[in-house]
Scaffold this motif. Structure first.
Motif, short mmCIF file in Angstrom:
data_model
loop_
_atom_site.label_atom_id
_atom_site.label_comp_id
_atom_site.label_asym_id
_atom_site.label_seq_id
_atom_site.Cartn_x
_atom_site.Cartn_y
_atom_site.Cartn_z
N LEU A 2 2.43 5.48 -2.68
CA LEU A 2 1.51 4.42 -3.10
C LEU A 2 0.18 4.60 -2.37
N SER A 3 -0.91 4.26 -3.03
CA SER A 3 -2.23 4.34 -2.41
C SER A 3 -2.44 3.11 -1.53
N GLU A 6 -2.95 0.13 -3.76
CA GLU A 6 -1.71 -0.35 -4.38
C GLU A 6 -0.88 -1.15 -3.38
N ALA A 30 -0.22 4.97 3.43
CA ALA A 30 -0.70 5.67 2.25
C ALA A 30 -1.13 7.10 2.58
N CYS A 85 7.39 5.64 -2.73
CA CYS A 85 6.98 6.53 -3.82
C CYS A 85 6.23 5.71 -4.86
N ASN A 86 5.37 6.39 -5.59
CA ASN A 86 4.67 5.69 -6.66
C ASN A 86 5.34 5.92 -8.00
N GLN A 87 6.57 6.43 -7.97
CA GLN A 87 7.30 6.60 -9.22
C GLN A 87 7.71 5.24 -9.74
N ASP A 88 7.63 5.08 -11.05
CA ASP A 88 7.88 3.78 -11.64
C ASP A 88 9.34 3.57 -12.04
#
Length: 153
Positions: A2-3, A6, A30, A85-88
């Motif tokens: 994640l940024s 985010e 981040a 993780c930024n995976q959805d």
């Protein structure tokens, strides 16, 4: 990962006040690829914020983990955190015990769990620990086997 934005957005959307300290924590996670111990985070934060207590840092780590913006993993040498993780989609990880490189597992083994009817699952974690290819080669070059390393403790 994640940024920073985010992480801050998620904290803000859950009603958390976005202080300079929380912005710094968001930026730290981040921008850090690996895992950080609570002590690592505390020492980093103390460089910028004098008089900060370990309890304050730890409380913020707990809140961030509960919000899902950082992940908590229990290693053999203790508790560590990293940015989520930024995976959805829901997934788990394989983690190298030496370099801590993390690989996603693209399915959830809970689908194979045989929970009894009287048990309601509300949360679960699944991590696989081992050695990545590079670390396996390093260990082989040093003639380190799990039994040898265990005997050294």
């Amino acid at each position: 990962m994640l940024s920073t934005d985010e992480i801050i957005q998620t904290m803000s959307s859950q009603g958390l006040r976005i202080t300079d300290q929380r912005k710094t924590l968001a930026k730290l996670f981040a921008e850090t690829d690996g895992y950080l111990t609570p002590k690592d985070v505390y020492e980093f934060m103390c460089k910028k914020y004098s008089g900060l207590s370990f309890d304050t840092v730890y409380r913020n780590l707990r809140v961030m983990e509960e919000l899902g913006v950082i992940e908590q993993i229990v290693f053999e040498d203790g508790l560590k955190f990293r940015g989520s993780c930024n995976q959805d989609h829901h997934h788990h990880h394989m983690i190298c015990l030496q370099c801590e490189k993390t690989y996603p597992i693209q399915f959830c083994p809970m689908t194979f769990a045989d929970a009894p009817d009287q048990f309601q699952i509300v949360k679960h974690k699944f991590e696989v620990f081992g050695y990545c290819k590079n670390c396996r080669e390093d260990r082989a070059g040093m003639n380190l086997t799990p039994a040898t390393v265990e005997g050294e403790k």
